[in-house]
Design a protein around this motif. Structure first.
Motif, PDB file in Angstrom:
ATOM      1  N   ARG A  85       0.837  -1.187   0.000  1.00 52.45           N
ATOM      2  CA  ARG A  85       0.000   0.000   0.000  1.00 52.45           C
ATOM      3  C   ARG A  85       0.885   1.255   0.000  1.00 52.45           C
ATOM      4  O   ARG A  85       2.039   1.218   0.402  1.00 52.45           O
ATOM      5  CB  ARG A  85      -0.896   0.042   1.244  1.00 52.45           C
ATOM      6  N   VAL A  86       0.310   2.347  -0.452  1.00 51.41           N
ATOM      7  CA  VAL A  86       0.952   3.661  -0.328  1.00 51.41           C
ATOM      8  C   VAL A  86       0.048   4.503   0.557  1.00 51.41           C
ATOM      9  O   VAL A  86      -1.115   4.740   0.218  1.00 51.41           O
ATOM     10  CB  VAL A  86       1.148   4.332  -1.693  1.00 51.41           C
ATOM     11  N   LYS A  87       0.572   4.919   1.682  1.00 52.98           N
ATOM     12  CA  LYS A  87      -0.241   5.683   2.629  1.00 52.98           C
ATOM     13  C   LYS A  87      -0.157   7.174   2.311  1.00 52.98           C
ATOM     14  O   LYS A  87       0.916   7.757   2.295  1.00 52.98           O
ATOM     15  CB  LYS A  87       0.233   5.422   4.057  1.00 52.98           C
ATOM     16  N   TYR A  88      -1.322   7.732   2.069  1.00 56.20           N
ATOM     17  CA  TYR A  88      -1.436   9.179   1.905  1.00 56.20           C
ATOM     18  C   TYR A  88      -1.957   9.750   3.222  1.00 56.20           C
ATOM     19  O   TYR A  88      -3.143  10.059   3.364  1.00 56.20           O
ATOM     20  CB  TYR A  88      -2.383   9.506   0.752  1.00 56.20           C
ATOM     21  N   ASP A  89      -1.045   9.875   4.176  1.00 53.84           N
ATOM     22  CA  ASP A  89      -1.434  10.319   5.513  1.00 53.84           C
ATOM     23  C   ASP A  89      -1.600  11.820   5.617  1.00 53.84           C
ATOM     24  O   ASP A  89      -2.106  12.332   6.622  1.00 53.84           O
ATOM     25  CB  ASP A  89      -0.394   9.865   6.549  1.00 53.84           C
ATOM     26  N   ASN A  90      -1.154  12.535   4.587  1.00 49.24           N
ATOM     27  CA  ASN A  90      -1.202  13.991   4.654  1.00 49.24           C
ATOM     28  C   ASN A  90      -1.881  14.564   3.417  1.00 49.24           C
ATOM     29  O   ASN A  90      -1.373  15.484   2.770  1.00 49.24           O
ATOM     30  CB  ASN A  90       0.224  14.559   4.791  1.00 49.24           C
ATOM     31  N   LEU A  91      -3.032  13.996   3.081  1.00 46.44           N
ATOM     32  CA  LEU A  91      -3.817  14.553   1.992  1.00 46.44           C
ATOM     33  C   LEU A  91      -4.233  15.976   2.346  1.00 46.44           C
ATOM     34  O   LEU A  91      -4.845  16.220   3.396  1.00 46.44           O
ATOM     35  CB  LEU A  91      -5.076  13.713   1.754  1.00 46.44           C
ATOM     36  N   THR A  92      -3.867  16.904   1.510  1.00 38.80           N
ATOM     37  CA  THR A  92      -4.235  18.302   1.752  1.00 38.80           C
ATOM     38  C   THR A  92      -4.900  18.861   0.502  1.00 38.80           C
ATOM     39  O   THR A  92      -4.713  18.358  -0.609  1.00 38.80           O
ATOM     40  CB  THR A  92      -3.007  19.162   2.101  1.00 38.80           C
ATOM     41  N   GLY A  93      -5.663  19.910   0.689  1.00 37.60           N
ATOM     42  CA  GLY A  93      -6.340  20.511  -0.442  1.00 37.60           C
ATOM     43  C   GLY A  93      -7.238  21.641  -0.016  1.00 37.60           C
ATOM     44  O   GLY A  93      -7.079  22.223   1.069  1.00 37.60           O
ATOM     45  N   THR A  94      -8.198  21.942  -0.860  1.00 36.94           N
ATOM     46  CA  THR A  94      -9.132  23.033  -0.600  1.00 36.94           C
ATOM     47  C   THR A  94     -10.533  22.632  -1.009  1.00 36.94           C
ATOM     48  O   THR A  94     -10.731  21.810  -1.909  1.00 36.94           O
ATOM     49  CB  THR A  94      -8.736  24.307  -1.367  1.00 36.94           C
ATOM     50  N   VAL A  95     -11.511  23.229  -0.352  1.00 35.48           N
ATOM     51  CA  VAL A  95     -12.906  23.161  -0.771  1.00 35.48           C
ATOM     52  C   VAL A  95     -13.313  24.574  -1.172  1.00 35.48           C
ATOM     53  O   VAL A  95     -13.276  25.501  -0.351  1.00 35.48           O
ATOM     54  CB  VAL A  95     -13.815  22.624   0.346  1.00 35.48           C
ATOM     55  N   GLY A 151     -19.501  28.834   3.167  1.00 36.05           N
ATOM     56  CA  GLY A 151     -19.961  29.327   1.879  1.00 36.05           C
ATOM     57  C   GLY A 151     -19.297  30.635   1.480  1.00 36.05           C
ATOM     58  O   GLY A 151     -18.919  31.459   2.334  1.00 36.05           O
ATOM     59  N   GLY A 152     -19.115  30.828   0.191  1.00 33.56           N
ATOM     60  CA  GLY A 152     -18.561  32.074  -0.324  1.00 33.56           C
ATOM     61  C   GLY A 152     -17.062  32.214  -0.205  1.00 33.56           C
ATOM     62  O   GLY A 152     -16.523  33.298  -0.453  1.00 33.56           O
ATOM     63  N   LYS A 153     -16.345  31.132   0.147  1.00 32.82           N
ATOM     64  CA  LYS A 153     -14.891  31.237   0.317  1.00 32.82           C
ATOM     65  C   LYS A 153     -14.211  29.896   0.044  1.00 32.82           C
ATOM     66  O   LYS A 153     -14.864  28.875  -0.161  1.00 32.82           O
ATOM     67  CB  LYS A 153     -14.557  31.711   1.719  1.00 32.82           C
ATOM     68  N   ILE A 154     -12.877  29.927   0.057  1.00 32.81           N
ATOM     69  CA  ILE A 154     -12.060  28.724  -0.085  1.00 32.81           C
ATOM     70  C   ILE A 154     -11.567  28.308   1.299  1.00 32.81           C
ATOM     71  O   ILE A 154     -11.026  29.124   2.058  1.00 32.81           O
ATOM     72  CB  ILE A 154     -10.858  28.974  -1.017  1.00 32.81           C
ATOM     73  N   THR A 155     -11.754  27.027   1.632  1.00 32.61           N
ATOM     74  CA  THR A 155     -11.353  26.495   2.935  1.00 32.61           C
ATOM     75  C   THR A 155     -10.300  25.422   2.765  1.00 32.61           C
ATOM     76  O   THR A 155     -10.475  24.491   1.969  1.00 32.61           O
ATOM     77  CB  THR A 155     -12.568  25.894   3.671  1.00 32.61           C
ATOM     78  N   ASN A 156      -9.185  25.548   3.494  1.00 33.39           N
ATOM     79  CA  ASN A 156      -8.152  24.506   3.478  1.00 33.39           C
ATOM     80  C   ASN A 156      -8.658  23.278   4.230  1.00 33.39           C
ATOM     81  O   ASN A 156      -9.232  23.393   5.313  1.00 33.39           O
ATOM     82  CB  ASN A 156      -6.865  25.018   4.130  1.00 33.39           C
ATOM     83  N   VAL A 157      -8.428  22.097   3.633  1.00 34.22           N
ATOM     84  CA  VAL A 157      -8.897  20.853   4.239  1.00 34.22           C
ATOM     85  C   VAL A 157      -7.779  19.825   4.271  1.00 34.22           C
ATOM     86  O   VAL A 157      -6.754  19.967   3.603  1.00 34.22           O
ATOM     87  CB  VAL A 157     -10.111  20.276   3.465  1.00 34.22           C
ATOM     88  N   PHE A 158      -7.995  18.760   5.070  1.00 31.29           N
ATOM     89  CA  PHE A 158      -7.043  17.658   5.156  1.00 31.29           C
ATOM     90  C   PHE A 158      -7.807  16.343   5.247  1.00 31.29           C
ATOM     91  O   PHE A 158      -8.998  16.309   5.571  1.00 31.29           O
ATOM     92  CB  PHE A 158      -6.124  17.824   6.364  1.00 31.29           C
ATOM     93  N   GLY A 159      -7.096  15.253   4.973  1.00 29.05           N
ATOM     94  CA  GLY A 159      -7.676  13.922   5.066  1.00 29.05           C
ATOM     95  C   GLY A 159      -6.589  12.881   4.951  1.00 29.05           C
ATOM     96  O   GLY A 159      -5.392  13.193   4.991  1.00 29.05           O
ATOM     97  N   SER A 160      -6.975  11.624   4.789  1.00 27.36           N
ATOM     98  CA  SER A 160      -6.005  10.539   4.621  1.00 27.36           C
ATOM     99  C   SER A 160      -6.652   9.411   3.834  1.00 27.36           C
ATOM    100  O   SER A 160      -7.875   9.219   3.878  1.00 27.36           O
ATOM    101  CB  SER A 160      -5.509  10.010   5.972  1.00 27.36           C
ATOM    102  N   ALA A 161      -5.815   8.688   3.109  1.00 29.68           N
ATOM    103  CA  ALA A 161      -6.293   7.556   2.308  1.00 29.68           C
ATOM    104  C   ALA A 161      -5.111   6.646   2.022  1.00 29.68           C
ATOM    105  O   ALA A 161      -3.965   6.945   2.387  1.00 29.68           O
ATOM    106  CB  ALA A 161      -6.937   8.041   1.012  1.00 29.68           C
ATOM    107  N   GLU A 162      -5.373   5.531   1.361  1.00 30.32           N
ATOM    108  CA  GLU A 162      -4.330   4.586   0.983  1.00 30.32           C
ATOM    109  C   GLU A 162      -4.548   4.115  -0.442  1.00 30.32           C
ATOM    110  O   GLU A 162      -5.673   3.794  -0.829  1.00 30.32           O
ATOM    111  CB  GLU A 162      -4.323   3.367   1.910  1.00 30.32           C
ATOM    112  N   ALA A 163      -3.471   4.089  -1.226  1.00 28.49           N
ATOM    113  CA  ALA A 163      -3.515   3.377  -2.502  1.00 28.49           C
ATOM    114  C   ALA A 163      -3.400   1.891  -2.188  1.00 28.49           C
ATOM    115  O   ALA A 163      -2.652   1.488  -1.290  1.00 28.49           O
ATOM    116  CB  ALA A 163      -2.378   3.826  -3.408  1.00 28.49           C
ATOM    117  N   PRO A 164      -4.105   1.021  -2.896  1.00 33.81           N
ATOM    118  CA  PRO A 164      -4.214  -0.391  -2.493  1.00 33.81           C
ATOM    119  C   PRO A 164      -2.938  -1.188  -2.725  1.00 33.81           C
ATOM    120  O   PRO A 164      -2.136  -0.889  -3.606  1.00 33.81           O
ATOM    121  CB  PRO A 164      -5.335  -0.910  -3.386  1.00 33.81           C
TER     122      PRO A 164
END
Length: 421
Positions: free
Chosen positions: A221-231, A243-256
């Motif tokens: 697996r490849v661990k994406y422990d520091n998924l970052t981005g924006t909504v 609403g009406g703005k850009i919000t920084n977000v985070f998450g995590s996932a794994e490639a199989p």
């Protein structure tokens, strides 16, 4: 004399088998992990190739099942109830292999193992679920093997590592109210990116005289422990707080992770049979939640949790891919192969990834001992099914839209050039 002719006649088919059937597999499969070039018998080889795939998945009988203006985008049932869901894509590959001291082989390569792109657009009844979603990966790998004599053939131990980058986005219609009020399009967008490391290990046994090889390779697996981005909700100002703005977000996932067994053997002078079985752990990708960065360290970012702002809902089950075929050398310059591939769909009543069957044809042209050009084509069927409400871990998914789809076609073309020296 007969056995030497046998060996010479099938050698050029050994690596052709991997190009015989470019497939449209389940999950986020693109090129997967392919280290067949490691087995090239030349001391050095450079290979570059590309595969072009055209899936034709069409959604029909679409029904907007969440017509709330605030939570479901509004009533979209006046929009078309069908849409073309899939987009064409290309899969590039570059690899360089070197052999050392008749025992060690190493391969460095660039590939695109995973990805996905659906683009039904905004003018359909399911726009509250998806307007466009795209995931891309880039993989940089290094793999080596050590081989030694054992019995009538050679045993080979394989090991390596790879660095993987991922990026993507999703757009959907959050609400139709901003359009009615003249304050925005109502479309929200999620962007994400991360990178991580993986490793592979395997074993192979070869009897070159008969072009026989059996291999078993595991990719971690490849661990994406520091998924970052924006909504981005600038076009949806009516949404509370964000609403009406850009919000920084985070998450995590794994490639199989995956495990693949490949078999091949000469079966007659100038003839080769081959096959493979691969398991891919797509069930590690269910619902991937994204939470505001401001909540990091305050509460866990979990699917359906109090701090979840949005999510990427995949809800996959494990994938299985089984392939088999036969190849033939016609003369010193031309060889060909045919294969059949079955891939088990990863959708479980949510999404449009059902079983697929693919017929592949490939050919190799070797004008000189240092140059080999390969090309292949495939045509297949994406089997029918439907998508709707799905329950997972006490959460309900797919309650915003339902649809069905029939048996659809998929086609692919692949070509590569190898220089050996």
């Amino acid at each position: 004399m007969a056995s030497r002719r046998f060996s010479k006649g099938v050698t050029s088919l050994v690596l052709l088998s991997s190009l015989a059937s470019p497939a449209f597999a389940g999950g986020l499969e693109r090129g997967g992990y392919n280290i067949d070039q490691l087995f090239d018998t030349s001391p050095f080889s450079f290979q570059s190739g590309v595969t072009y795939v055209t899936p034709q998945r069409r959604l029909k009988d679409v029904r907007d099942t969440n017509t709330s203006v605030l939570t479901g985008g509004g009533n979209l049932n006046t929009r078309p109830n069908s849409a073309d869901d899939t987009s064409n894509y290309t899969i590039p590959y570059i690899g360089f292999k070197a052999g050392f001291a008749d025992a060690v082989d190493c391969l460095v390569d660039y590939s695109v193992p995973f990805g996905g792109h659906t683009d039904p657009g905004s003018n359909w009844a399911g726009a509250n679920n998806n307007i466009e979603t795209e995931i891309k990966t880039r993989n940089y790998g290094g793999t080596c093997s050590y081989r030694f004599d054992m019995g009538p053939g050679q045993l080979r131990f394989i090991g390596g590592a790879f660095y993987q980058e991922v990026e993507g986005f999703k757009e959907r219609l959050v609400s139709t109210l901003p359009v009615l009020l003249g304050t925005g399009t109502g479309v929200g967008r999620l962007d994400l990116e991360d990178s991580g490391w993986g490793w592979r290990a395997g074993v192979a046994y070869e009897i070159p005289e008969y072009a026989m090889r059996a291999s078993l390779v595991y990719n971690s697996r490849v661990k994406y422990d520091n998924l970052t981005g924006t909504v981005d909700l600038r076009q949806v100002p009516i949404v509370p707080i964000y609403g009406g703005k850009i919000t920084n977000v985070f998450g995590s996932a794994e490639a199989p992770d995956s495990l693949e067994m490949k078999l091949q053997s000469g079966i007659a002078p100038d003839w080769l049979a081959f096959g493979s079985v691969k398991w891919t752990n797509w069930s590690v990708l269910q619902s991937v939640p994204f939470c505001p960065t401001s909540t990091k360290g305050v509460a866990a970012c979990t699917a359906g949790g109090a701090t979840e702002l949005t999510s990427l809902d995949l809800l996959y089950r494990d994938g299985w891919t089984i392939s088999g075929g036969v190849g033939h050398k016609f003369n010193d310059q031309w060889a060909g192969a045919v294969s059949v591939t079955w891939d088990r769909g990863t959708s479980q009543g949510y999404g449009a990834q059902t079983d697929s069957w693919t017929l592949g044809l490939g050919a190799a042209y070797t004008p000189t001992e240092h140059i080999e050009w390969r090309f292949a084509g495939a045509v297949g069927v994406l089997t029918s099914g439907s998508s709707g409400t799905f329950e997972y871990n006490g959460q309900t998914y797919g309650d915003d839209v339902s649809y069905s789809f029939g048996n659809d076609l998929v086609a692919a073309l692949s070509t590569s050039l190898k220089i050996k020296f």
